[in-house]
Write a protein that holds these residues in place. Structure first.
Motif, PDB file in Angstrom:
ATOM      1  N   GLU A   1       0.809  -1.214   0.000  1.00 26.08           N
ATOM      2  CA  GLU A   1       0.000   0.000   0.000  1.00 26.08           C
ATOM      3  C   GLU A   1       0.844   1.266   0.000  1.00 26.08           C
ATOM      4  OE1 GLU A   1      -3.337   0.121   2.536  1.00 26.08           O
ATOM      5  OE2 GLU A   1      -3.611  -2.037   2.579  1.00 26.08           O
ATOM      6  N   HIS A   2       2.159   1.091  -0.129  1.00 22.64           N
ATOM      7  CA  HIS A   2       3.052   2.234  -0.270  1.00 22.64           C
ATOM      8  C   HIS A   2       2.985   3.199   0.902  1.00 22.64           C
ATOM      9  CE1 HIS A   2       4.181   1.181  -4.420  1.00 22.64           C
ATOM     10  NE2 HIS A   2       2.933   0.766  -4.525  1.00 22.64           N
ATOM     11  N   TRP A   3       3.031   2.650   2.103  1.00 26.27           N
ATOM     12  CA  TRP A   3       3.152   3.494   3.285  1.00 26.27           C
ATOM     13  C   TRP A   3       4.608   3.838   3.501  1.00 26.27           C
ATOM     14  CZ3 TRP A   3      -0.822   5.843   5.166  1.00 26.27           C
ATOM     15  CH2 TRP A   3      -2.093   5.245   5.133  1.00 26.27           C
ATOM     16  N   MET A   4       4.880   5.090   3.711  1.00 26.45           N
ATOM     17  CA  MET A   4       6.233   5.551   3.976  1.00 26.45           C
ATOM     18  C   MET A   4       6.289   6.172   5.363  1.00 26.45           C
ATOM     19  SD  MET A   4       8.366   8.549   2.031  1.00 26.45           S
ATOM     20  CE  MET A   4       9.567   9.508   2.993  1.00 26.45           C
ATOM     21  N   VAL A   5       7.237   5.742   6.179  1.00 29.16           N
ATOM     22  CA  VAL A   5       7.430   6.319   7.502  1.00 29.16           C
ATOM     23  C   VAL A   5       7.862   7.775   7.341  1.00 29.16           C
ATOM     24  CG1 VAL A   5       8.861   6.244   9.574  1.00 29.16           C
ATOM     25  CG2 VAL A   5       7.963   4.116   8.589  1.00 29.16           C
ATOM     26  N   ALA A   6       7.186   8.680   8.056  1.00 24.97           N
ATOM     27  CA  ALA A   6       7.441  10.108   7.880  1.00 24.97           C
ATOM     28  C   ALA A   6       7.819  10.806   9.183  1.00 24.97           C
ATOM     29  CB  ALA A   6       6.208  10.789   7.286  1.00 24.97           C
ATOM     30  N   ALA A   7       8.036  10.027  10.257  1.00 29.96           N
ATOM     31  CA  ALA A   7       8.268  10.646  11.558  1.00 29.96           C
ATOM     32  C   ALA A   7       8.715   9.569  12.552  1.00 29.96           C
ATOM     33  CB  ALA A   7       6.991  11.310  12.059  1.00 29.96           C
ATOM     34  N   PRO A   8       9.221   9.980  13.705  1.00 32.35           N
ATOM     35  CA  PRO A   8       9.470   9.011  14.772  1.00 32.35           C
ATOM     36  C   PRO A   8       8.164   8.399  15.273  1.00 32.35           C
ATOM     37  CG  PRO A   8      10.589  11.106  15.211  1.00 32.35           C
ATOM     38  CD  PRO A   8       9.645  11.350  14.084  1.00 32.35           C
ATOM     39  N   LEU A   9       8.273   7.264  15.936  1.00 31.20           N
ATOM     40  CA  LEU A   9       7.123   6.572  16.521  1.00 31.20           C
ATOM     41  C   LEU A   9       7.212   6.705  18.037  1.00 31.20           C
ATOM     42  CD1 LEU A   9       4.654   4.690  15.963  1.00 31.20           C
ATOM     43  CD2 LEU A   9       6.227   2.760  16.243  1.00 31.20           C
ATOM     44  N   PHE A  10       6.151   7.257  18.643  1.00 28.39           N
ATOM     45  CA  PHE A  10       6.138   7.502  20.081  1.00 28.39           C
ATOM     46  C   PHE A  10       5.004   6.739  20.749  1.00 28.39           C
ATOM     47  CE2 PHE A  10       7.936  11.494  18.360  1.00 28.39           C
ATOM     48  CZ  PHE A  10       9.134  11.529  19.064  1.00 28.39           C
ATOM     49  N   ASP A  11       5.287   6.231  21.948  1.00 27.57           N
ATOM     50  CA  ASP A  11       4.240   5.679  22.808  1.00 27.57           C
ATOM     51  C   ASP A  11       3.957   6.741  23.863  1.00 27.57           C
ATOM     52  OD1 ASP A  11       2.426   4.113  24.070  1.00 27.57           O
ATOM     53  OD2 ASP A  11       3.813   2.514  24.621  1.00 27.57           O
ATOM     54  N   ILE A  12       2.752   7.326  23.824  1.00 24.25           N
ATOM     55  CA  ILE A  12       2.429   8.474  24.666  1.00 24.25           C
ATOM     56  C   ILE A  12       1.180   8.176  25.496  1.00 24.25           C
ATOM     57  CG2 ILE A  12       1.871  10.941  24.698  1.00 24.25           C
ATOM     58  CD1 ILE A  12       3.169  11.191  21.963  1.00 24.25           C
ATOM     59  N   THR A  13       1.256   8.420  26.787  1.00 23.01           N
ATOM     60  CA  THR A  13       0.082   8.384  27.658  1.00 23.01           C
ATOM     61  C   THR A  13       0.078   9.658  28.496  1.00 23.01           C
ATOM     62  OG1 THR A  13       1.269   7.179  29.411  1.00 23.01           O
ATOM     63  CG2 THR A  13       0.064   5.867  27.787  1.00 23.01           C
ATOM     64  N   ALA A  14      -1.103  10.054  28.960  1.00 25.45           N
ATOM     65  CA  ALA A  14      -1.233  11.275  29.753  1.00 25.45           C
ATOM     66  C   ALA A  14      -2.221  11.043  30.881  1.00 25.45           C
ATOM     67  CB  ALA A  14      -1.720  12.427  28.867  1.00 25.45           C
ATOM     68  N   GLU A  15      -1.953  11.660  32.024  1.00 24.75           N
ATOM     69  CA  GLU A  15      -2.835  11.562  33.181  1.00 24.75           C
ATOM     70  C   GLU A  15      -2.993  12.944  33.813  1.00 24.75           C
ATOM     71  OE1 GLU A  15      -5.455  10.339  35.715  1.00 24.75           O
ATOM     72  OE2 GLU A  15      -4.619   8.969  34.226  1.00 24.75           O
ATOM     73  N   PRO A  16      -4.212  13.548  33.698  1.00 23.37           N
ATOM     74  CA  PRO A  16      -5.388  13.053  32.974  1.00 23.37           C
ATOM     75  C   PRO A  16      -5.309  13.388  31.481  1.00 23.37           C
ATOM     76  CG  PRO A  16      -5.914  15.113  34.063  1.00 23.37           C
ATOM     77  CD  PRO A  16      -4.498  14.807  34.436  1.00 23.37           C
ATOM     78  N   GLU A  17      -5.896  12.562  30.632  1.00 21.97           N
ATOM     79  CA  GLU A  17      -5.830  12.766  29.185  1.00 21.97           C
ATOM     80  C   GLU A  17      -6.480  14.068  28.744  1.00 21.97           C
ATOM     81  OE1 GLU A  17      -7.159   9.654  26.688  1.00 21.97           O
ATOM     82  OE2 GLU A  17      -5.637   8.209  27.327  1.00 21.97           O
ATOM     83  N   GLU A  18      -7.595  14.432  29.390  1.00 22.86           N
ATOM     84  CA  GLU A  18      -8.338  15.617  28.959  1.00 22.86           C
ATOM     85  C   GLU A  18      -7.578  16.908  29.237  1.00 22.86           C
ATOM     86  OE1 GLU A  18      -9.904  14.269  33.010  1.00 22.86           O
ATOM     87  OE2 GLU A  18      -9.377  13.332  31.080  1.00 22.86           O
ATOM     88  N   ALA A  19      -6.471  16.821  29.943  1.00 23.61           N
ATOM     89  CA  ALA A  19      -5.684  18.027  30.232  1.00 23.61           C
ATOM     90  C   ALA A  19      -4.932  18.527  29.007  1.00 23.61           C
ATOM     91  CB  ALA A  19      -4.689  17.745  31.360  1.00 23.61           C
ATOM     92  N   ILE A  20      -4.804  17.697  27.978  1.00 20.29           N
ATOM     93  CA  ILE A  20      -4.049  18.082  26.787  1.00 20.29           C
ATOM     94  C   ILE A  20      -5.014  18.488  25.671  1.00 20.29           C
ATOM     95  CG2 ILE A  20      -2.433  17.304  25.015  1.00 20.29           C
ATOM     96  CD1 ILE A  20      -1.063  15.644  27.060  1.00 20.29           C
ATOM     97  N   ALA A  21      -4.912  19.730  25.258  1.00 14.53           N
ATOM     98  CA  ALA A  21      -5.806  20.248  24.221  1.00 14.53           C
ATOM     99  C   ALA A  21      -5.355  19.845  22.829  1.00 14.53           C
ATOM    100  CB  ALA A  21      -5.886  21.773  24.317  1.00 14.53           C
ATOM    101  N   LYS A  22      -4.043  19.818  22.601  1.00 10.02           N
ATOM    102  CA  LYS A  22      -3.517  19.433  21.291  1.00 10.02           C
ATOM    103  C   LYS A  22      -2.077  18.999  21.441  1.00 10.02           C
ATOM    104  CE  LYS A  22      -2.290  24.189  19.961  1.00 10.02           C
ATOM    105  NZ  LYS A  22      -2.492  25.249  18.928  1.00 10.02           N
ATOM    106  N   ILE A  23      -1.621  18.269  20.447  1.00  8.13           N
ATOM    107  CA  ILE A  23      -0.252  17.798  20.420  1.00  8.13           C
ATOM    108  C   ILE A  23       0.326  18.024  19.034  1.00  8.13           C
ATOM    109  CG2 ILE A  23      -1.018  15.431  19.908  1.00  8.13           C
ATOM    110  CD1 ILE A  23       1.435  14.418  21.380  1.00  8.13           C
ATOM    111  N   HIS A  24       1.571  18.447  18.962  1.00  8.36           N
ATOM    112  CA  HIS A  24       2.295  18.559  17.705  1.00  8.36           C
ATOM    113  C   HIS A  24       3.228  17.362  17.578  1.00  8.36           C
ATOM    114  CE1 HIS A  24       1.887  23.190  16.964  1.00  8.36           C
ATOM    115  NE2 HIS A  24       0.732  22.599  17.204  1.00  8.36           N
ATOM    116  N   LEU A  25       3.004  16.548  16.557  1.00 12.39           N
ATOM    117  CA  LEU A  25       3.860  15.398  16.277  1.00 12.39           C
ATOM    118  C   LEU A  25       4.883  15.793  15.210  1.00 12.39           C
ATOM    119  CD1 LEU A  25       1.178  12.566  16.056  1.00 12.39           C
ATOM    120  CD2 LEU A  25       2.824  12.910  17.911  1.00 12.39           C
TER     121      LEU A  25
END
Length: 233
Positions: free
Chosen positions: A68-92
């Motif tokens: 399907e021609h997927w090309m990796v375009a960025a690092p891969l991160f495992d991210i969790t947050a406590e509490p999750e709703e505290a984060i309005a947006k994230i820049h990857l």
């Protein structure tokens, strides 16, 4: 003006390989940038974020990339947050160059790896060096570029050059790395070179984006032996 995290703790574990796990506390609402990873966080209230970097090869099936021609375009991160709703947006972070219009931003997808498999999400928007997720859900995530079948496209990527100097009694060796602008990858190379006492030399990034899948020739003066002379991005 972006702030940096107030505190950071690093631990290590070993499963397939050594993984650094970072526990970062953001104490007050605001915008935070973590330069070591390129991640940015818009915070509504105090929150603790746990982050580790992972290998795409352990999670993205090679056959899926080819079919399907997927090309990796960025690092891969495992991210969790406590509490999750505290984060309005994230820049990857991503290393796809958008200059010149060669890449359609609609091809960029955020891949979430969950128990049910890979789930894709369209970021809004995609900018140079990063993609934005509003009110994000957290998981193992990173950016993929989807290139349709039959598309003949040389994808431009922002890149960096790392040079390390190794003195030996009989000669002098330089290790040259031409890599995507991936802070996580650069850090891994730096740590590997440090293990063998390599001295890091100051370099400048290429002026123009390089093209993924292209070959580049390394050249020098006559008395240098270059191995290999041709490098592929």
């Amino acid at each position: 003006m972006p702030q940096e995290p107030q505190s950071q703790e690093t631990t290590s574990t070993r499963e397939y390989s050594e993984i650094e796990i970072h526990h970062v506390h953001f104490p007050t609402p605001g915008w935070y940038l973590w330069p070591a990873t390129g991640l940015g966080f818009g915070i509504r209230e105090a929150v603790t974020v746990t982050i580790s970097s992972e290998s795409w090869g352990q999670h993205l099936d090679l056959a899926l990339q080819q079919d399907e021609h997927w090309m990796v375009a960025a690092p891969l991160f495992d991210i969790t947050a406590e509490p999750e709703e505290a984060i309005a947006k994230i820049h990857l972070p991503n290393f796809i160059s958008l200059q010149g219009g060669a890449v359609d931003i609609s091809w960029c997808q955020v891949a979430h790896f969950k128990d049910e498999g890979m789930v894709l999400e369209q970021p809004t928007p995609v900018e140079t060096f990063y993609a934005v997720l509003e009110s994000p859900g957290f998981s193992l995530m990173g950016i993929l570029l989807w290139i349709t079948n039959g598309t003949r496209l040389s994808v431009p990527i922002t890149s960096t050059t790392l040079i390390c100097y190794h003195p030996h009694p009989e000669d002098i060796k330089f290790h040259v790395y031409l890599i995507p602008s991936d802070d996580v990858l650069a850090k891994a190379i730096d740590e590997e070179e440090d293990r063998f006492h390599g001295a890091h030399l100051q370099t400048s990034p290429p002026v123009e984006p390089l093209n993924f899948g292209s070959r580049y020739i390394v050249s020098g003066c006559a008395h240098l032996e270059i191995v290999p002379k041709v490098s592929r991005i």
